[in-house]
Design a protein around this motif. Structure first.
Motif, PDB file in Angstrom:
ATOM      1  N   GLN A 278     -24.309  27.719   3.247  1.00 33.46           N
ATOM      2  CA  GLN A 278     -23.597  28.962   2.711  1.00 33.46           C
ATOM      3  C   GLN A 278     -22.149  28.660   2.475  1.00 33.46           C
ATOM      4  OE1 GLN A 278     -25.304  31.234   6.505  1.00 33.46           O
ATOM      5  NE2 GLN A 278     -24.567  32.794   5.217  1.00 33.46           N
ATOM      6  N   ILE A 279     -21.730  27.678   2.628  1.00 33.58           N
ATOM      7  CA  ILE A 279     -20.326  27.247   2.206  1.00 33.58           C
ATOM      8  C   ILE A 279     -19.962  26.144   1.366  1.00 33.58           C
ATOM      9  CG2 ILE A 279     -18.093  26.310   3.231  1.00 33.58           C
ATOM     10  CD1 ILE A 279     -18.640  29.379   3.958  1.00 33.58           C
ATOM     11  N   TYR A 280     -20.822  25.181   1.532  1.00 36.35           N
ATOM     12  CA  TYR A 280     -20.756  24.128   0.508  1.00 36.35           C
ATOM     13  C   TYR A 280     -21.497  24.300  -0.504  1.00 36.35           C
ATOM     14  CZ  TYR A 280     -18.074  20.939   3.947  1.00 36.35           C
ATOM     15  OH  TYR A 280     -17.277  20.579   4.724  1.00 36.35           O
ATOM     16  N   VAL A 281     -21.083  24.157  -1.835  1.00 32.15           N
ATOM     17  CA  VAL A 281     -21.774  24.093  -3.028  1.00 32.15           C
ATOM     18  C   VAL A 281     -22.629  22.625  -3.188  1.00 32.15           C
ATOM     19  CG1 VAL A 281     -21.749  24.234  -5.514  1.00 32.15           C
ATOM     20  CG2 VAL A 281     -19.937  25.741  -4.245  1.00 32.15           C
ATOM     21  N   ASP A 282     -21.953  21.786  -3.023  1.00 40.01           N
ATOM     22  CA  ASP A 282     -22.681  20.526  -3.097  1.00 40.01           C
ATOM     23  C   ASP A 282     -23.075  20.241  -1.730  1.00 40.01           C
ATOM     24  OD1 ASP A 282     -22.071  20.087  -5.747  1.00 40.01           O
ATOM     25  OD2 ASP A 282     -19.800  19.791  -5.133  1.00 40.01           O
ATOM     26  N   LYS A 283     -24.338  20.018  -1.223  1.00 37.28           N
ATOM     27  CA  LYS A 283     -24.898  19.966  -0.041  1.00 37.28           C
ATOM     28  C   LYS A 283     -24.558  18.597   0.420  1.00 37.28           C
ATOM     29  CE  LYS A 283     -26.419  24.162  -0.195  1.00 37.28           C
ATOM     30  NZ  LYS A 283     -26.038  24.111  -1.771  1.00 37.28           N
ATOM     31  N   ASP A 284     -24.577  17.432  -0.547  1.00 37.96           N
ATOM     32  CA  ASP A 284     -24.274  16.255  -0.092  1.00 37.96           C
ATOM     33  C   ASP A 284     -22.893  15.935   0.461  1.00 37.96           C
ATOM     34  OD1 ASP A 284     -26.961  15.583  -0.917  1.00 37.96           O
ATOM     35  OD2 ASP A 284     -26.205  14.919  -2.995  1.00 37.96           O
ATOM     36  N   ARG A 285     -21.969  16.927  -0.160  1.00 35.36           N
ATOM     37  CA  ARG A 285     -20.601  16.575   0.271  1.00 35.36           C
ATOM     38  C   ARG A 285     -20.497  16.904   1.976  1.00 35.36           C
ATOM     39  NH1 ARG A 285     -17.257  13.777  -1.406  1.00 35.36           N
ATOM     40  NH2 ARG A 285     -15.259  14.936  -0.972  1.00 35.36           N
ATOM     41  N   HIS A 286     -21.094  18.117   2.308  1.00 38.96           N
ATOM     42  CA  HIS A 286     -21.257  18.497   3.716  1.00 38.96           C
ATOM     43  C   HIS A 286     -21.756  16.991   4.671  1.00 38.96           C
ATOM     44  CE1 HIS A 286     -22.654  20.175   7.762  1.00 38.96           C
ATOM     45  NE2 HIS A 286     -21.709  20.887   7.593  1.00 38.96           N
ATOM     46  N   GLY A 287     -22.743  16.601   4.131  1.00 37.78           N
ATOM     47  CA  GLY A 287     -23.269  15.267   4.933  1.00 37.78           C
ATOM     48  C   GLY A 287     -22.202  14.107   4.943  1.00 37.78           C
ATOM     49  N   GLU A 288     -21.344  14.111   3.834  1.00 32.68           N
ATOM     50  CA  GLU A 288     -20.553  12.926   3.777  1.00 32.68           C
ATOM     51  C   GLU A 288     -19.337  13.353   4.925  1.00 32.68           C
ATOM     52  OE1 GLU A 288     -19.224  12.708  -0.243  1.00 32.68           O
ATOM     53  OE2 GLU A 288     -21.174  11.940  -1.225  1.00 32.68           O
ATOM     54  N   PHE A 289     -19.046  14.614   4.941  1.00 37.50           N
ATOM     55  CA  PHE A 289     -18.054  15.042   5.903  1.00 37.50           C
ATOM     56  C   PHE A 289     -18.386  14.786   7.309  1.00 37.50           C
ATOM     57  CE2 PHE A 289     -16.742  18.451   8.591  1.00 37.50           C
ATOM     58  CZ  PHE A 289     -15.385  18.460   8.661  1.00 37.50           C
ATOM     59  N   ILE A 290     -19.558  15.213   7.612  1.00 34.44           N
ATOM     60  CA  ILE A 290     -20.183  14.763   8.935  1.00 34.44           C
ATOM     61  C   ILE A 290     -20.121  13.593   9.236  1.00 34.44           C
ATOM     62  CG2 ILE A 290     -22.070  15.127  10.349  1.00 34.44           C
ATOM     63  CD1 ILE A 290     -20.732  17.722   9.913  1.00 34.44           C
ATOM     64  N   GLN A 291     -20.552  12.543   8.365  1.00 35.75           N
ATOM     65  CA  GLN A 291     -20.648  11.207   8.424  1.00 35.75           C
ATOM     66  C   GLN A 291     -19.128  10.593   8.764  1.00 35.75           C
ATOM     67  OE1 GLN A 291     -22.585   9.055   5.315  1.00 35.75           O
ATOM     68  NE2 GLN A 291     -22.520   6.899   6.425  1.00 35.75           N
ATOM     69  N   ALA A 292     -18.289  11.164   8.032  1.00 34.65           N
ATOM     70  CA  ALA A 292     -16.934  10.433   7.988  1.00 34.65           C
ATOM     71  C   ALA A 292     -16.116  11.015   9.308  1.00 34.65           C
ATOM     72  CB  ALA A 292     -16.212  11.006   6.728  1.00 34.65           C
ATOM     73  N   ILE A 293     -16.413  12.320   9.823  1.00 34.46           N
ATOM     74  CA  ILE A 293     -15.765  12.532  10.762  1.00 34.46           C
ATOM     75  C   ILE A 293     -16.373  12.082  12.066  1.00 34.46           C
ATOM     76  CG2 ILE A 293     -17.036  14.650  11.500  1.00 34.46           C
ATOM     77  CD1 ILE A 293     -14.045  16.086  11.914  1.00 34.46           C
ATOM     78  N   SER A 294     -17.711  11.815  12.049  1.00 31.31           N
ATOM     79  CA  SER A 294     -18.427  11.226  13.172  1.00 31.31           C
ATOM     80  C   SER A 294     -17.779   9.594  13.388  1.00 31.31           C
ATOM     81  CB  SER A 294     -19.906  11.242  12.757  1.00 31.31           C
ATOM     82  OG  SER A 294     -20.257  12.508  12.960  1.00 31.31           O
ATOM     83  N   GLN A 295     -17.510   8.977  12.492  1.00 28.26           N
ATOM     84  CA  GLN A 295     -17.343   7.713  12.466  1.00 28.26           C
ATOM     85  C   GLN A 295     -15.742   7.411  12.525  1.00 28.26           C
ATOM     86  OE1 GLN A 295     -18.455   5.990   8.647  1.00 28.26           O
ATOM     87  NE2 GLN A 295     -20.702   5.673   9.254  1.00 28.26           N
ATOM     88  N   GLU A 296     -15.017   8.289  11.917  1.00 26.82           N
ATOM     89  CA  GLU A 296     -13.305   7.772  12.088  1.00 26.82           C
ATOM     90  C   GLU A 296     -12.902   8.806  13.115  1.00 26.82           C
ATOM     91  OE1 GLU A 296     -12.081   5.505  10.676  1.00 26.82           O
ATOM     92  OE2 GLU A 296     -13.767   4.827   9.492  1.00 26.82           O
TER      93      GLU A 296
END
Length: 396
Positions: A278-296
């Protein structure tokens, strides 16, 4: 007879009053025949002495023997009875001494505990007069326990709130109550949590006071910090959010709701049930966000396109971090969101202008190259040679 007294001893060994009563009764019963025999012998001796008839002497011996036997039997019977009585009394006295020693030990232990407890403890009667205080209370007031006992709280300077509280409690039907009050200790106002409980059918009460000044100050500081945070949260120009790992908003501030065109934070929280959809236009970007914040653990200047409530698309940038529990499990994500649509448009406009400027620059460079080429000596010589050629003769 032995079994009888053993049974008697078992029945009365722990009942000193009963043992004495039984012993006295048996003693009286056994003394009756002994007394009767002695009295009868006395009468016979008196009668014999008056008559002094030798013929009466042989009749006196059986009576004396009978009296002696009765006396011996009575004494033998009384000995175990009084032995039982003495044993019972000895046990009773020993038990009383043990109880007294145990009571003294318990009182000493209780006194030690009360004097060790880092809290003000006191006992008051129904009139609010101190019957006892522990060392902590005496030391906090700068007085000896003896100087406090026998006085009321009103007699202690700076303790009007305590005196009022005790008076109200003692006059009320309540059995237990606690209250935060301020007490002046050595010229300094301290905050105490005071609790009182009645005992002895409401004729006395025990009270305790715990110094919570530092806790109160920390609590006040925490409230002030919360108010400041709440003020920042509510009035910030940037969007602030907390979201759960399952993709729902836990909290958003008014700016966050405004960025996404929601009427209120509550509406946004209730409406958005899946942030990725409902918020992200590009669904892949949300996955990238979760991956980045989980790692860093944090992300900085993460840009993505967002849907507004009306379906329009904006560019947003988020700086966020992950919050974990003591077991390293994700509790929630929190961060700051900015609407960067204007900046992205300006950057796009600037990029286009740069491209157009680059094209103009390239064209100008080509024009300068042509001018430079046509003005060279070589080009002029070639031009003269070409002009001198007769084209009709050249092609024939």
């Amino acid at each position: 007879m032995k079994r009888y007294f053993a049974h008697l001893f078992q029945l009365t060994v722990n009942r000193s009053a009963a043992v004495v009563s039984v012993g006295v009764a048996l003693t009286l019963l056994l003394c009756l025949p002994l007394g009767w025999s002695a009295w009868h012998a006395y009468l016979l001796l008196q009668s014999t002495a008056q008559t002094q008839t030798p013929n009466n002497l042989p009749n006196l011996w059986p009576l004396l023997v009978l009296a002696s036997i009765i006396s011996i039997v009575s004494l033998l019977t009384l000995l175990p009875i009084w032995w039982v009585i003495l044993q019972a009394l000895q046990r009773h006295i020993k038990a009383q001494m043990n109880s007294q020693n145990a009571l003294q030990t318990v009182e000493s232990q209780l006194e030690t505990v009360l004097n060790t407890v880092p809290a003000n403890i006191s006992w008051v009667d129904s009139n609010g007069v101190f019957m006892g205080v522990n060392h902590c209370l005496a030391n906090s007031l700068g007085l000896s326990p003896g100087a406090i006992v026998g006085k009321t709280a009103n007699a202690l300077d700076g303790n009007t709130q305590l005196a009022q509280f005790l008076e109200e409690f003692l006059l009320s039907p309540k059995e237990l109550e606690d209250r935060r009050i301020e007490i002046e200790i050595k010229g300094e106002t301290r905050c105490y949590l005071v609790g009182v409980q009645k005992y002895h059918q409401g004729q006395a009460a025990v009270s305790f006071g715990l110094d919570i000044t530092e806790c109160q100050q920390a609590e006040d500081a925490l409230k002030l910090a919360e108010e400041k945070y709440r003020s920042i949260f509510e009035n910030a120009l940037e969007g602030i959010f907390q979201s759960s790992p399952d993709g729902r908003f836990i909290s958003v501030n008014p700016a966050m709701a405004k960025i996404h065109c929601y009427d209120s934070p509550e509406e946004m929280i209730d409406t958005v049930s899946n942030i990725a959809q409902q918020i992200y236009v590009d669904k892949d970007r949300h996955g990238e966000f979760i991956q980045a914040i989980s790692q860093e653990g944090t992300v900085k200047s993460f840009e993505y396109r967002s849907y507004r409530k009306d379906g329009s698309i904006i560019w947003t940038q988020v700086d966020a971090r992950v919050v974990r529990d003591k077991n390293d499990q994700v509790l929630y994500y929190e961060g700051i969101v900015q609407d960067i649509s204007d900046r992205v448009l300006r950057e796009e406009l600037l990029r286009r202008q740069l491209e157009e400027l680059k094209i103009e620059i390239d064209q100008e460079q080509r024009r300068e190259e042509v001018v430079s080429l046509t003005s060279s000596n070589y080009f002029q010589e070639v031009k003269k040679e070409v002009s001198a050629i007769n084209l009709e003769d050249f092609w024939t």
